[in-house]
Design a protein around this motif. Sequence first.
Motif, mmCIF file in Angstrom:
data_model
loop_
_atom_site.group_PDB
_atom_site.id
_atom_site.type_symbol
_atom_site.label_atom_id
_atom_site.label_comp_id
_atom_site.label_asym_id
_atom_site.label_seq_id
_atom_site.Cartn_x
_atom_site.Cartn_y
_atom_site.Cartn_z
ATOM 1 N N ILE A 142 8.776 -10.805 -10.807
ATOM 2 C CA ILE A 142 9.266 -11.192 -9.983
ATOM 3 C C ILE A 142 9.301 -12.780 -10.331
ATOM 4 N N LEU A 143 8.860 -13.885 -11.667
ATOM 5 C CA LEU A 143 9.758 -14.659 -12.245
ATOM 6 C C LEU A 143 10.747 -14.837 -12.358
ATOM 7 N N GLN A 201 12.819 -9.740 -2.262
ATOM 8 C CA GLN A 201 11.796 -8.692 -1.944
ATOM 9 C C GLN A 201 10.776 -8.233 -2.271
ATOM 10 N N ILE A 202 8.978 -8.141 -1.867
ATOM 11 C CA ILE A 202 8.542 -7.538 -2.533
ATOM 12 C C ILE A 202 7.980 -6.590 -1.778
ATOM 13 N N GLN A 228 2.273 -0.791 -1.867
ATOM 14 C CA GLN A 228 1.977 0.381 -0.746
ATOM 15 C C GLN A 228 1.145 0.145 -1.214
ATOM 16 N N ASP A 229 0.045 0.667 -0.683
ATOM 17 C CA ASP A 229 -1.817 1.089 -1.235
ATOM 18 C C ASP A 229 -2.097 0.180 -2.253
ATOM 19 N N SER A 230 -1.866 -1.420 -1.081
ATOM 20 C CA SER A 230 -2.100 -2.421 -2.247
ATOM 21 C C SER A 230 -1.740 -3.028 -3.090
ATOM 22 N N LYS A 231 -0.533 -1.836 -3.635
ATOM 23 C CA LYS A 231 0.193 -2.104 -5.037
ATOM 24 C C LYS A 231 1.780 -2.521 -5.178
ATOM 25 N N VAL A 232 2.057 -3.340 -5.990
ATOM 26 C CA VAL A 232 3.437 -3.755 -6.298
ATOM 27 C C VAL A 232 4.611 -2.462 -6.389
ATOM 28 N N VAL A 233 5.223 -1.949 -5.972
ATOM 29 C CA VAL A 233 5.986 -0.657 -6.012
ATOM 30 C C VAL A 233 7.461 -1.418 -6.278
ATOM 31 N N LYS A 241 16.225 -8.001 -4.977
ATOM 32 C CA LYS A 241 16.637 -9.104 -5.480
ATOM 33 C C LYS A 241 18.285 -9.219 -4.826
ATOM 34 N N THR A 242 17.858 -9.789 -4.259
ATOM 35 C CA THR A 242 19.467 -9.804 -3.277
ATOM 36 C C THR A 242 20.165 -11.353 -3.626
#
Length: 65
Positions: free
Chosen positions: A19-20, A32-33, A36-41, A45-46
């Motif tokens: 992310i950083l 944009q993150i 799904q199911d409480s996990k980053v999938v 980046k735009t």
Amino acid sequence: MEENLTNSKKIDEAITTQILKALKGIQYGYVQITIQDSKVVQIDKTEKFRLDGLKSSKPKGCDNG
């Protein structure tokens, strides 16, 4: 159980790093993150580039209307 916590912490650190990395150097745009199911999938980046300083190539007095 402690091994799961260690693995989870490593995953969290890897996600934070990504992310950083996506945020680094962006002047205009968004990150944009997707979760799904409480996990980053997914991390998208735009980056946008502002062209405010460029002059139009259309000659003065030329109107298409």
